[in-house]
Design a protein around this motif. Structure first.
Motif, PDB file in Angstrom:
ATOM      1  N   GLU A 195       0.830  -1.203   0.000  1.00  0.00           N
ATOM      2  CA  GLU A 195       0.000   0.000   0.000  1.00  0.00           C
ATOM      3  C   GLU A 195       0.868   1.258   0.000  1.00  0.00           C
ATOM      4  OE1 GLU A 195      -2.735  -0.247   3.235  1.00  0.00           O
ATOM      5  OE2 GLU A 195      -4.031  -1.674   2.208  1.00  0.00           O
ATOM      6  N   ILE A 196       1.958   1.224   0.746  1.00  0.00           N
ATOM      7  CA  ILE A 196       2.870   2.371   0.788  1.00  0.00           C
ATOM      8  C   ILE A 196       3.599   2.485  -0.547  1.00  0.00           C
ATOM      9  CG2 ILE A 196       4.794   3.449   2.010  1.00  0.00           C
ATOM     10  CD1 ILE A 196       4.036   1.766   4.458  1.00  0.00           C
ATOM     11  N   GLU A 197       4.005   1.357  -1.091  1.00  0.00           N
ATOM     12  CA  GLU A 197       4.714   1.364  -2.374  1.00  0.00           C
ATOM     13  C   GLU A 197       3.851   1.953  -3.481  1.00  0.00           C
ATOM     14  OE1 GLU A 197       7.049  -2.639  -0.923  1.00  0.00           O
ATOM     15  OE2 GLU A 197       5.567  -2.785  -2.535  1.00  0.00           O
ATOM     16  N   GLY A 198       2.550   1.702  -3.431  1.00  0.00           N
ATOM     17  CA  GLY A 198       1.652   2.276  -4.422  1.00  0.00           C
ATOM     18  C   GLY A 198       1.686   3.792  -4.402  1.00  0.00           C
ATOM     19  N   LYS A 199       1.797   4.368  -3.217  1.00  0.00           N
ATOM     20  CA  LYS A 199       1.895   5.833  -3.090  1.00  0.00           C
ATOM     21  C   LYS A 199       3.247   6.326  -3.601  1.00  0.00           C
ATOM     22  CE  LYS A 199      -1.089   6.088   1.049  1.00  0.00           C
ATOM     23  NZ  LYS A 199      -2.079   7.087   0.621  1.00  0.00           N
ATOM     24  N   ILE A 200       4.322   5.625  -3.223  1.00  0.00           N
ATOM     25  CA  ILE A 200       5.666   6.045  -3.640  1.00  0.00           C
ATOM     26  C   ILE A 200       5.800   6.006  -5.152  1.00  0.00           C
ATOM     27  CG2 ILE A 200       8.136   5.510  -3.491  1.00  0.00           C
ATOM     28  CD1 ILE A 200       7.590   4.289  -0.729  1.00  0.00           C
ATOM     29  N   ASN A 201       5.262   4.970  -5.754  1.00  0.00           N
ATOM     30  CA  ASN A 201       5.419   4.783  -7.207  1.00  0.00           C
ATOM     31  C   ASN A 201       4.750   5.880  -8.029  1.00  0.00           C
ATOM     32  OD1 ASN A 201       6.818   2.450  -6.636  1.00  0.00           O
ATOM     33  ND2 ASN A 201       5.124   1.072  -7.120  1.00  0.00           N
ATOM     34  N   SER A 202       3.843   6.619  -7.420  1.00  0.00           N
ATOM     35  CA  SER A 202       3.164   7.694  -8.141  1.00  0.00           C
ATOM     36  C   SER A 202       3.879   9.034  -7.969  1.00  0.00           C
ATOM     37  CB  SER A 202       1.726   7.826  -7.636  1.00  0.00           C
ATOM     38  OG  SER A 202       1.702   8.274  -6.293  1.00  0.00           O
ATOM     39  N   MET A 203       4.974   9.049  -7.209  1.00  0.00           N
ATOM     40  CA  MET A 203       5.662  10.310  -6.910  1.00  0.00           C
ATOM     41  C   MET A 203       6.706  10.628  -7.982  1.00  0.00           C
ATOM     42  SD  MET A 203       5.911  10.054  -2.732  1.00  0.00           S
ATOM     43  CE  MET A 203       5.515  11.777  -2.404  1.00  0.00           C
ATOM     44  N   PRO A 204       7.109  11.893  -8.080  1.00  0.00           N
ATOM     45  CA  PRO A 204       8.056  12.306  -9.124  1.00  0.00           C
ATOM     46  C   PRO A 204       9.367  11.530  -9.069  1.00  0.00           C
ATOM     47  CG  PRO A 204       7.072  14.232  -8.080  1.00  0.00           C
ATOM     48  CD  PRO A 204       6.637  13.042  -7.268  1.00  0.00           C
ATOM     49  N   TYR A 205       9.866  11.187 -10.253  1.00  0.00           N
ATOM     50  CA  TYR A 205      11.181  10.571 -10.470  1.00  0.00           C
ATOM     51  C   TYR A 205      11.262   9.102 -10.049  1.00  0.00           C
ATOM     52  CZ  TYR A 205      12.020  15.596 -10.363  1.00  0.00           C
ATOM     53  OH  TYR A 205      11.929  16.946 -10.572  1.00  0.00           O
ATOM     54  N   VAL A 206      10.167   8.528  -9.544  1.00  0.00           N
ATOM     55  CA  VAL A 206      10.194   7.148  -9.066  1.00  0.00           C
ATOM     56  C   VAL A 206       9.757   6.199 -10.177  1.00  0.00           C
ATOM     57  CG1 VAL A 206       9.259   5.495  -7.408  1.00  0.00           C
ATOM     58  CG2 VAL A 206       9.764   7.842  -6.683  1.00  0.00           C
ATOM     59  N   GLY A 207      10.566   5.151 -10.405  1.00  0.00           N
ATOM     60  CA  GLY A 207      10.177   4.101 -11.317  1.00  0.00           C
ATOM     61  C   GLY A 207       9.434   3.001 -10.575  1.00  0.00           C
ATOM     62  N   GLU A 208      10.127   2.395  -9.594  1.00  0.00           N
ATOM     63  CA  GLU A 208       9.540   1.367  -8.742  1.00  0.00           C
ATOM     64  C   GLU A 208      10.103   1.517  -7.340  1.00  0.00           C
ATOM     65  OE1 GLU A 208       8.579  -2.768 -10.604  1.00  0.00           O
ATOM     66  OE2 GLU A 208      10.577  -2.186 -11.314  1.00  0.00           O
ATOM     67  N   SER A 209       9.422   0.892  -6.382  1.00  0.00           N
ATOM     68  CA  SER A 209       9.893   0.990  -4.999  1.00  0.00           C
ATOM     69  C   SER A 209       9.604  -0.288  -4.234  1.00  0.00           C
ATOM     70  CB  SER A 209       9.221   2.177  -4.289  1.00  0.00           C
ATOM     71  OG  SER A 209       7.825   1.949  -4.151  1.00  0.00           O
ATOM     72  N   LEU A 210      10.289  -0.407  -3.112  1.00  0.00           N
ATOM     73  CA  LEU A 210      10.107  -1.539  -2.217  1.00  0.00           C
ATOM     74  C   LEU A 210      10.290  -1.023  -0.800  1.00  0.00           C
ATOM     75  CD1 LEU A 210       9.645  -4.601  -2.786  1.00  0.00           C
ATOM     76  CD2 LEU A 210      12.058  -4.930  -2.333  1.00  0.00           C
ATOM     77  N   VAL A 211       9.359  -1.340   0.076  1.00  0.00           N
ATOM     78  CA  VAL A 211       9.441  -0.909   1.474  1.00  0.00           C
ATOM     79  C   VAL A 211       9.868  -2.096   2.331  1.00  0.00           C
ATOM     80  CG1 VAL A 211       8.139  -0.046   3.468  1.00  0.00           C
ATOM     81  CG2 VAL A 211       7.749   0.936   1.192  1.00  0.00           C
ATOM     82  N   VAL A 212      10.935  -1.917   3.087  1.00  0.00           N
ATOM     83  CA  VAL A 212      11.457  -2.976   3.947  1.00  0.00           C
ATOM     84  C   VAL A 212      11.672  -2.427   5.359  1.00  0.00           C
ATOM     85  CG1 VAL A 212      12.598  -4.149   2.039  1.00  0.00           C
ATOM     86  CG2 VAL A 212      13.868  -2.444   3.353  1.00  0.00           C
ATOM     87  N   GLU A 213      11.771  -3.334   6.324  1.00  0.00           N
ATOM     88  CA  GLU A 213      12.043  -2.945   7.706  1.00  0.00           C
ATOM     89  C   GLU A 213      13.508  -3.198   8.014  1.00  0.00           C
ATOM     90  OE1 GLU A 213      10.079  -3.553  12.126  1.00  0.00           O
ATOM     91  OE2 GLU A 213      10.231  -5.289  10.789  1.00  0.00           O
ATOM     92  N   ARG A 214      14.182  -2.156   8.516  1.00  0.00           N
ATOM     93  CA  ARG A 214      15.581  -2.279   8.903  1.00  0.00           C
ATOM     94  C   ARG A 214      15.784  -1.572  10.238  1.00  0.00           C
ATOM     95  NH1 ARG A 214      18.663  -1.240   3.090  1.00  0.00           N
ATOM     96  NH2 ARG A 214      18.003  -3.191   2.112  1.00  0.00           N
ATOM     97  N   ASN A 215      16.328  -2.311  11.192  1.00  0.00           N
ATOM     98  CA  ASN A 215      16.568  -1.752  12.539  1.00  0.00           C
ATOM     99  C   ASN A 215      15.314  -1.104  13.113  1.00  0.00           C
ATOM    100  OD1 ASN A 215      19.351  -2.499  12.433  1.00  0.00           O
ATOM    101  ND2 ASN A 215      19.770  -0.672  11.193  1.00  0.00           N
ATOM    102  N   LYS A 216      14.174  -1.790  12.883  1.00  0.00           N
ATOM    103  CA  LYS A 216      12.880  -1.387  13.443  1.00  0.00           C
ATOM    104  C   LYS A 216      12.321  -0.094  12.856  1.00  0.00           C
ATOM    105  CE  LYS A 216      13.553  -3.882  17.783  1.00  0.00           C
ATOM    106  NZ  LYS A 216      13.527  -3.826  19.256  1.00  0.00           N
ATOM    107  N   VAL A 217      12.847   0.334  11.705  1.00  0.00           N
ATOM    108  CA  VAL A 217      12.258   1.475  10.996  1.00  0.00           C
ATOM    109  C   VAL A 217      12.006   1.066   9.547  1.00  0.00           C
ATOM    110  CG1 VAL A 217      13.367   3.202  12.470  1.00  0.00           C
ATOM    111  CG2 VAL A 217      14.495   2.470  10.342  1.00  0.00           C
ATOM    112  N   LEU A 218      11.125   1.792   8.880  1.00  0.00           N
ATOM    113  CA  LEU A 218      10.806   1.488   7.484  1.00  0.00           C
ATOM    114  C   LEU A 218      11.708   2.280   6.540  1.00  0.00           C
ATOM    115  CD1 LEU A 218       6.897   1.401   7.477  1.00  0.00           C
ATOM    116  CD2 LEU A 218       8.512  -0.481   7.787  1.00  0.00           C
ATOM    117  N   VAL A 219      12.250   1.557   5.560  1.00  0.00           N
ATOM    118  CA  VAL A 219      13.128   2.157   4.558  1.00  0.00           C
ATOM    119  C   VAL A 219      12.515   1.907   3.179  1.00  0.00           C
ATOM    120  CG1 VAL A 219      15.425   2.108   3.505  1.00  0.00           C
ATOM    121  CG2 VAL A 219      15.171   1.795   5.984  1.00  0.00           C
ATOM    122  N   ALA A 220      12.505   2.946   2.347  1.00  0.00           N
ATOM    123  CA  ALA A 220      12.006   2.816   0.979  1.00  0.00           C
ATOM    124  C   ALA A 220      13.179   2.679   0.020  1.00  0.00           C
ATOM    125  CB  ALA A 220      11.152   4.018   0.600  1.00  0.00           C
ATOM    126  N   LEU A 221      13.249   1.538  -0.683  1.00  0.00           N
ATOM    127  CA  LEU A 221      14.238   1.355  -1.735  1.00  0.00           C
ATOM    128  C   LEU A 221      13.598   1.816  -3.040  1.00  0.00           C
ATOM    129  CD1 LEU A 221      15.432  -2.267  -0.824  1.00  0.00           C
ATOM    130  CD2 LEU A 221      16.165  -0.089   0.160  1.00  0.00           C
TER     131      LEU A 221
END
Length: 545
Positions: free
Chosen positions: A458-484
């Motif tokens: 659901e978060i990736e769907g929002k990111i993918n619609s933003m400027p300059y973004v081709g694709e994205s992936l949201v992962v958890e690292r050290n208990k925080v969310l990171v967008a690749l």
């Protein structure tokens, strides 16, 4: 529900001299030529001792001859074993061996890298390029085809059509296809699909996605996957359509040219293709200040949206009745624009284990954000206390659902509930009208320390619609969310590294304004290369944990 091959048999006889299968810019086969080639291949099968129930593997790029090889196997009552040609050669050999296949259709270049010692059950290998024999265990490969088919005519005349298409179809619950969902692992998952599973899908498609004699269709999805096999091959061919195979994933230029040449009645695709078109061409135009002003005026808005729709449909060949999207969720902002311009699209839902269809609705009644209603002959339920509001696993039961995994009773037992429902691994809800809404994959769900469920898609769907973004992936690292984030190269052309990083940070801040505190993104990491994808164009999430 009819056996799908009885429908195809009837169509073959009725449209005997009509064009049916083509390699785009290559060879074309009429139904008569298909029937003749099937008859020849049956003679070869008989010569090398193939029996009904034996396995026939196909590991080659999409082509008309791949399709004919498949039809030759299933009309002989053999079990077809489609294997993705993109798999490593060692993996293909392993799956041929695991399935105990006795015949293999493949390309000569691939066979040159294989060894029959790794496939001890194999009796013969047939070229998917010209149906010559590449290998015969107990005979001379050079003379195998000539010995089996030497006296046959080039094409059988119409007077012989009933005789040479007099197939024995067997029982609806006979095993028809073993479809491997991935390359070799310690326990390969070969999905066992019956004639009933396939017939149910073909029956539904013919009744709900109308096809008429002579319609044209472009096939670009892998035939080794059920989505492409069922809906870009078996269903349209059974309905009398003429199918063009692109052979491999096309470049954007080739795709547009093929659409203009073929003029398909139906476009079956994955979200990535449409998202690129909309994000690069349509949305930047509609988001210009003047366009925003004009589209705020009701009468003018309808004219502008109509022109955009007309131009898009012309780009797609001009004959489209419908666009069916499957394989992954489509970006919500892109879908909203598609709905505004009244593009005739719908989103289907399925999986290999259901051959493949679970949900579908015609575009005129399709509900935004959903993936259709449950198809006929299948029951869909949500494993939650309130299926319309509380997210739970989507579970299915019915004529589309597989027998199980080949030689893998542990995986089979794990994927079915005690009362016989297939656990899809997808999470979602079903509203009171029966529309299915997917919220994510259960294995992708992130559980926060305070018990909140986060669905990264659901978060990736929002990111993918933003400027300059081709694709994205949201992962958890050290208990925080990171967008690749993989960048849209066209959009960032000419920008400095600093400007790109600043743009991504601005995206992050804007995104977080739309998210609850527990699911906000702490950091954006820019990928140096594109994500690796599965054949269905989904990101290989397991590589980016």
């Amino acid at each position: 529900m009819q056996h799908y091959l009885t429908i195809l048999q009837s169509t073959m006889r009725r449209r005997w001299d009509c064009q049916a299968l083509s390699d785009y810019r290559g060879t074309t086969f009429t139904f008569a030529e298909i029937a003749t080639e099937i008859y020849r291949l049956h003679a070869i099968f008989e010569q090398v001792g193939v029996k009904p129930g034996d396995r026939v593997a196909l590991a080659a790029k999409n082509s008309a001859r791949w399709a004919i090889g498949f039809l030759a196997a299933v009309t002989y009552r053999a079990v077809a074993v489609p294997i993705l040609s993109d798999f490593a050669i060692a993996d293909i050999q392993s799956l041929v061996d695991h399935s105990e296949s006795v015949v293999l259709f493949t390309e000569s270049r691939m066979w040159d890298e294989m060894s029959s010692d790794n496939m001890p059950k194999l009796s013969a290998t047939i070229s998917s390029e010209d149906f010559s024999a590449l290998y015969c265990r107990d005979c001379d490969a050079q003379t195998l085809v000539a010995k089996a088919t030497g006296s046959m005519p080039k094409v059988f005349p119409a007077q012989k059509r009933e005789q040479i298409t007099d197939y024995t179809f067997g029982d609806m619950d006979d095993l028809a296809v073993i479809n491997y969902t991935s390359g070799t692992t310690s326990s390969p998952k070969g999905v066992m699909l019956t004639t009933r599973n396939i017939s149910s899908n073909i029956d539904f498609a013919l009744k709900n996605i109308p096809v008429e004699d002579g319609y044209t269709l472009m096939s670009m999805l892998p035939l080794a996957h059920m989505y492409g096999m069922a809906f870009e091959f078996l269903y349209p061919l059974s309905g009398g359509a003429h199918i063009f195979f692109l052979g491999k994933t096309p470049t954007p230029t080739l795709l547009l040219q093929a659409l203009a040449d073929i003029k398909p009645y139906l476009l079956i695709t994955v979200p990535l293709v449409l998202e690129k078109i909309f994000k690069n061409k349509v949305m930047p135009t509609l988001e210009k200040p003047m366009m925003r002003v004009l589209t705020s005026i009701p009468g003018v808005r309808n004219i502008i949206y109509g022109k955009v729709r007309e131009k898009l449909l012309t780009t797609f060949g001009g004959n489209l009745n419908s666009i069916v999207i499957g394989g992954a969720a489509i970006s919500r902002p892109v879908e909203v624009v598609m709905r505004k311009i009244r593009l005739p699209y719908t989103v289907g839902y399925g999986m290999t284990e259901c051959a493949p269809l679970i949900g579908y609705s015609p575009w005129r009644v399709f509900r935004l954000g959903s993936c259709g209603r449950a198809v006929t002959n299948i029951d869909v339920r949500i494993d939650s206390s309130d299926p319309a509001k509380v997210v739970g696993e989507i579970q299915v039961k019915g004529d589309n659902v597989m027998q199980g995994y080949y030689k893998n009773p542990e995986a089979t037992q794990a994927v079915f509930t005690e009362d016989g429902y297939l656990r899809t691994g997808d999470l979602g809800i079903i509203d009171k009208q029966g529309h299915i809404f997917i919220r994510g994959r259960s294995k992708c769900m992130i559980l926060t320390a305070n018990g909140q469920n986060i669905y990264p898609e659901e978060i990736e769907g929002k990111i993918n619609s933003m400027p300059y973004v081709g694709e994205s992936l949201v992962v958890e690292r050290n208990k925080v969310l990171v967008a690749l984030v993989a960048l849209s190269q066209d959009a960032v052309e000419g920008m400095s590294k600093e400007d790109i990083e600043a743009a991504m940070e601005n995206n992050r801040r804007e995104l977080n304004k739309t998210l609850p505190m527990y699911s906000q993104i702490a950091k954006v990491e820019i990928m140096e290369q594109e994500f690796e994808h599965t054949p269905k164009r989904s990101i290989k999430r397991f590589l980016y944990k």
